[in-house]
Scaffold this active site. Sequence first.
Site, PDB file in Angstrom:
ATOM      1  CG  ASN A 286      -1.881  -1.177   1.187  1.00 28.59           C
ATOM      2  OD1 ASN A 286      -2.025  -1.816   0.148  1.00 28.59           O
ATOM      3  ND2 ASN A 286      -2.510  -1.481   2.305  1.00 28.59           N
TER       4      ASN A 286
ATOM      5  CG  HIS B  76       3.766  -1.680  -4.874  1.00 31.37           C
ATOM      6  ND1 HIS B  76       2.597  -2.392  -4.962  1.00 31.37           N
ATOM      7  CD2 HIS B  76       4.735  -2.515  -5.304  1.00 31.37           C
ATOM      8  CE1 HIS B  76       2.836  -3.615  -5.432  1.00 31.37           C
ATOM      9  NE2 HIS B  76       4.136  -3.714  -5.635  1.00 31.37           N
TER      10      HIS B  76
HETATM   11  P1  OAD Z   1      -6.190  -5.853  -4.936  1.00 28.41           P
HETATM   12  O1  OAD Z   1      -7.266  -4.872  -5.186  1.00 28.41           O
HETATM   13  O2  OAD Z   1      -5.648  -6.598  -6.078  1.00 28.41           O
HETATM   14  O3  OAD Z   1      -6.714  -6.931  -3.887  1.00 28.41           O
HETATM   15  C1  OAD Z   1      -7.346  -6.535  -2.693  1.00 28.41           C
HETATM   16  C2  OAD Z   1      -7.669  -7.790  -1.905  1.00 28.41           C
HETATM   17  O4  OAD Z   1      -8.217  -7.379  -0.666  1.00 28.41           O
HETATM   18  C3  OAD Z   1      -8.695  -8.716  -2.571  1.00 28.41           C
HETATM   19  O5  OAD Z   1      -8.193 -10.042  -2.567  1.00 28.41           O
HETATM   20  C4  OAD Z   1      -9.931  -8.584  -1.671  1.00 28.41           C
HETATM   21  O6  OAD Z   1     -10.656  -9.805  -1.575  1.00 28.41           O
HETATM   22  C5  OAD Z   1      -9.298  -8.243  -0.359  1.00 28.41           C
HETATM   23  N1  OAD Z   1     -10.163  -7.501   0.568  1.00 28.41           N
HETATM   24  C6  OAD Z   1     -11.188  -6.660   0.287  1.00 28.41           C
HETATM   25  N2  OAD Z   1     -11.713  -6.167   1.430  1.00 28.41           N
HETATM   26  C7  OAD Z   1     -10.981  -6.706   2.453  1.00 28.41           C
HETATM   27  C8  OAD Z   1     -11.013  -6.568   3.873  1.00 28.41           C
HETATM   28  N3  OAD Z   1     -11.905  -5.793   4.492  1.00 28.41           N
HETATM   29  N4  OAD Z   1     -10.110  -7.280   4.598  1.00 28.41           N
HETATM   30  C9  OAD Z   1      -9.195  -8.073   3.990  1.00 28.41           C
HETATM   31  N5  OAD Z   1      -9.125  -8.232   2.668  1.00 28.41           N
HETATM   32  C10 OAD Z   1      -9.995  -7.556   1.904  1.00 28.41           C
HETATM   33  O7  OAD Z   1      -5.044  -5.092  -4.106  1.00 28.41           O
HETATM   34  P2  OAD Z   1      -3.527  -5.545  -3.894  1.00 28.41           P
HETATM   35  O8  OAD Z   1      -3.401  -7.004  -3.764  1.00 28.41           O
HETATM   36  O9  OAD Z   1      -2.998  -4.689  -2.805  1.00 28.41           O
HETATM   37  O10 OAD Z   1       0.183  -1.780  -7.350  1.00 28.41           O
HETATM   38  O11 OAD Z   1      -2.899  -5.076  -5.273  1.00 28.41           O
HETATM   39  C11 OAD Z   1      -1.542  -5.222  -5.462  1.00 28.41           C
HETATM   40  C12 OAD Z   1      -1.019  -4.075  -6.292  1.00 28.41           C
HETATM   41  O12 OAD Z   1      -1.771  -3.978  -7.510  1.00 28.41           O
HETATM   42  C13 OAD Z   1      -1.190  -2.707  -5.654  1.00 28.41           C
HETATM   43  O13 OAD Z   1      -0.147  -2.374  -4.756  1.00 28.41           O
HETATM   44  C14 OAD Z   1      -1.164  -1.804  -6.844  1.00 28.41           C
HETATM   45  C15 OAD Z   1      -2.101  -2.577  -7.741  1.00 28.41           C
HETATM   46  O14 OAD Z   1      -2.017  -2.312  -9.090  1.00 28.41           O
HETATM   47  C16 OAD Z   1       0.638  -0.718  -8.010  1.00 28.41           C
HETATM   48  O15 OAD Z   1      -0.034   0.274  -8.189  1.00 28.41           O
HETATM   49  C17 OAD Z   1       2.050  -0.872  -8.486  1.00 28.41           C
END
Ligand code: OAD
Length: 253
Positions: free
Chosen positions: A102, A119
């Site tokens: 994040n 990131h």
């Molecule tokens: P994603 O949007 O890909 O995934 C978010 C995850 O959080 C999903 O698996 C949801 O199921 C989960 N989620 C939603 N609400 C939740 C809650 N209340 N508690 C726990 N989990 C929950 O986001 P990231 O995995 O962070 O990179 O994405 C990775 C990277 O892709 C980011 O850092 C960003 C993005 O493009 C860059 O910008 C370089």
Amino acid sequence: MIIPDPLLDALRGCSRPVVMTGAGISAESGIPTFRDAGTGLWARFRPEDLATPQAFDADPELVWNWYQWRREQLSEVSPNAGHRALVELGRHKPLLTLVTQNVDGLHQAAGSKQVIELHGSIVKTICHKTGKPVDERFVRQSGEVPPRSPHHPDGLCRPAVVWFGEALPAGALNQAMDAARRCDLFLSVGTSSVVEPAASLALMAGDAGACVVEINPAETPLTQLADFALKGPAGSVLPKLVEALKHGSDPNR
Ligand code: OAD
């Protein structure tokens, strides 16, 4: 949710845990994730138009303004129970390493120290040409969109985040990989586990013998590979886990 005893044993017994977080941990603070259907940023905007160096070169004003909009959203939110539970976990496990994908700074706002930001950070600014940090007072005082860089005659200011196609900060990535290889428990929280190299950290930890735990309301590519998958929102599951650690058992039993 009942926390399984073997997971509690692993949590109690570990001394060098790694926690890696993604956008899901900040969802309960009101910050949209990237890939959740309907509400995720990448469901509403095209990353190639906004989060690549090519996009910035093509339309710096559009990209700068989009990140300013996201920064403004941040000024209205605060850390939630999930962020706070990780601060508490750090008190019980002083060797905890916290790695985040994040860019929102909410772990630091909650009180976590030494957060490894894979990131980058949306609240900081750098020169697009040199990568040098730019003082926020300079950014605020500049009337230009985006501000001209103080470090290079042809440079523009940009957010200090990693864009698609860019390398992660080498120091942060090395620290995260070292910690993952040496940890005894790896907790993956609120990430879709699809973006590399972050997604591989859990696998690295598992291969090196660590207990791998996932907290996520949805299934991800990690779910089947994890030793324990706790299905639920981070803002309720993490505090329960930390309470159970403090009490020596799941208080809900
Ligand atoms: P994603 O949007 O890909 O995934 C978010 C995850 O959080 C999903 O698996 C949801 O199921 C989960 N989620 C939603 N609400 C939740 C809650 N209340 N508690 C726990 N989990 C929950 O986001 P990231 O995995 O962070 O990179 O994405 C990775 C990277 O892709 C980011 O850092 C960003 C993005 O493009 C860059 O910008 C370089």
